[in-house]
Design an enzyme around this catalytic site. Sequence first.
Site, PDB file in Angstrom:
ATOM      1  N   THR A  15       0.821  -1.210   0.000  1.00 18.90           N
ATOM      2  CA  THR A  15       0.000   0.000   0.000  1.00 18.90           C
ATOM      3  C   THR A  15       0.856   1.262   0.000  1.00 18.90           C
ATOM      4  O   THR A  15       0.649   2.170  -0.814  1.00 18.90           O
ATOM      5  CB  THR A  15      -0.932   0.006   1.221  1.00 18.90           C
ATOM      6  OG1 THR A  15      -1.761  -1.178   1.184  1.00 18.90           O
ATOM      7  CG2 THR A  15      -1.820   1.243   1.213  1.00 18.90           C
ATOM      8  N   VAL A  16       1.841   1.319   0.901  1.00 16.62           N
ATOM      9  CA  VAL A  16       2.698   2.507   0.996  1.00 16.62           C
ATOM     10  C   VAL A  16       3.603   2.615  -0.223  1.00 16.62           C
ATOM     11  O   VAL A  16       3.756   3.692  -0.814  1.00 16.62           O
ATOM     12  CB  VAL A  16       3.527   2.477   2.290  1.00 16.62           C
ATOM     13  CG1 VAL A  16       4.451   3.700   2.365  1.00 16.62           C
ATOM     14  CG2 VAL A  16       2.617   2.443   3.504  1.00 16.62           C
ATOM     15  N   LYS A 103       8.651   1.770  11.298  1.00 18.79           N
ATOM     16  CA  LYS A 103       8.807   2.135  12.703  1.00 18.79           C
ATOM     17  C   LYS A 103       9.289   0.957  13.553  1.00 18.79           C
ATOM     18  O   LYS A 103      10.006   1.135  14.530  1.00 18.79           O
ATOM     19  CB  LYS A 103       7.512   2.708  13.275  1.00 18.79           C
ATOM     20  CG  LYS A 103       6.312   1.777  13.279  1.00 18.79           C
ATOM     21  CD  LYS A 103       5.462   1.971  12.080  1.00 18.79           C
ATOM     22  CE  LYS A 103       4.223   1.090  12.079  1.00 18.79           C
ATOM     23  NZ  LYS A 103       3.440   1.264  10.841  1.00 18.79           N
ATOM     24  N   LYS A 203       6.368   3.741  17.894  1.00 15.29           N
ATOM     25  CA  LYS A 203       6.515   5.139  17.501  1.00 15.29           C
ATOM     26  C   LYS A 203       6.979   6.019  18.651  1.00 15.29           C
ATOM     27  O   LYS A 203       7.804   6.920  18.455  1.00 15.29           O
ATOM     28  CB  LYS A 203       5.192   5.641  16.920  1.00 15.29           C
ATOM     29  CG  LYS A 203       4.847   4.968  15.593  1.00 15.29           C
ATOM     30  CD  LYS A 203       3.438   5.272  15.138  1.00 15.29           C
ATOM     31  CE  LYS A 203       3.127   4.567  13.820  1.00 15.29           C
ATOM     32  NZ  LYS A 203       1.724   4.768  13.399  1.00 15.29           N
TER      33      LYS A 203
END
Length: 293
Positions: A15-16, A103, A203
Amino acid sequence: MRRYRERVGLLGLGTVGTGVVQILQQPRHPLLQSVEIAAVGVRSLDKPRQVRIPPERLTTNLEQIVSDPEIDVVIELMGGLEPARTLILKALDHGKPVITANKAVIARHGEEIFQAAAQAKVSVLLEAAVGGGIPILQPLQQSLQASHIQAVWGIVNGTTNFILSQMTQAASSFEEALALAQAHGYAEADPSADVEGWDAADKIAILASLAFGVSVEREAIPCEGIRGISPTDIRYAREWGYTFKLLAIAQRANSGGEAAKMALDIRVHPTLLPSTHPLANINGVDNAVLVQG
C-alpha cells in the site's frame, strides 16, 4: 547536456510503496521530476499491481538493489524486522542514503542503523515512520534541540483513533467500529498491532529517543490497548466532560538532580482527556503530537 537523475531503488510495493510510486510517476514538485524509479523489489513478480512498472525493473532479488552501484537512494517500505534491518544495513554499507517508513525496525534497531549511517557518512530519513506524515522527527532532531523538552504526548495510531472516534460519535461498539475500520482499509485483518498499542509503542520509542537523546528499549515500554473500552465507558466519560484517546507518552519522570534528568516515563495506554485538551478533538484517522518544552 544530460540532466542529472536520482536513481531510486524501492523495497516493497504494498500500500505505501504503491503510493510512493504514484507520487514519483506524477510528481507535483519540480524536485521530484529528476527522480527515476530504477528498480523495485517485490515478493512476487506475478502479483497484480495498481501501478505500472516496466517488468525489467521488478525483481525478487532485494539484495541486488541495495548493492547495485547504479542505485543512488534506497527506499525501504517492506515493514517488519527482517529482512528489512539487514537490507538497510547493507544499503548503508554500500554508501547509499536510506529512506524508511518502518517504525518497528527503527524502534528496535535504530541505534545500530544510525551508527552504521554515521560510519558510512550517509543519511537515514524516517519522517514517514511516525505521525502519519506530520513533520515531527526532523524538528526534534534539529530546531527543537535548543529546547529543554519535558514531554511528548501523541495520538500516533490512526486506526485506534478512528475506532475511538466512532465509538464516541456514533455510539458504536468496539467490534462495530473495528469492522468499519477494516472495511475502510484502516485496520488489518489481524488488527492486534494497532488495537493492543504495539504500533504506538514503536513510535513513541522513536520519538523519545530523538526528543531526549537517549537509547530507548522498545520491549520495556508498558503498553495497554483499547479492546477493553466499552460504550458505557465512552458514555460516562462524555457526561463528565472527557474523551478517550490512545496516547503514547514520553516525559521526564522528575527534575531533581543530574541523574534524575534522564529518568523517563514512557508508556502507551487509553487516557481520559478533558474535552478542552489540545488532543481531545483529534478525530478519525488523524494523528497529532504535542511537545512540551
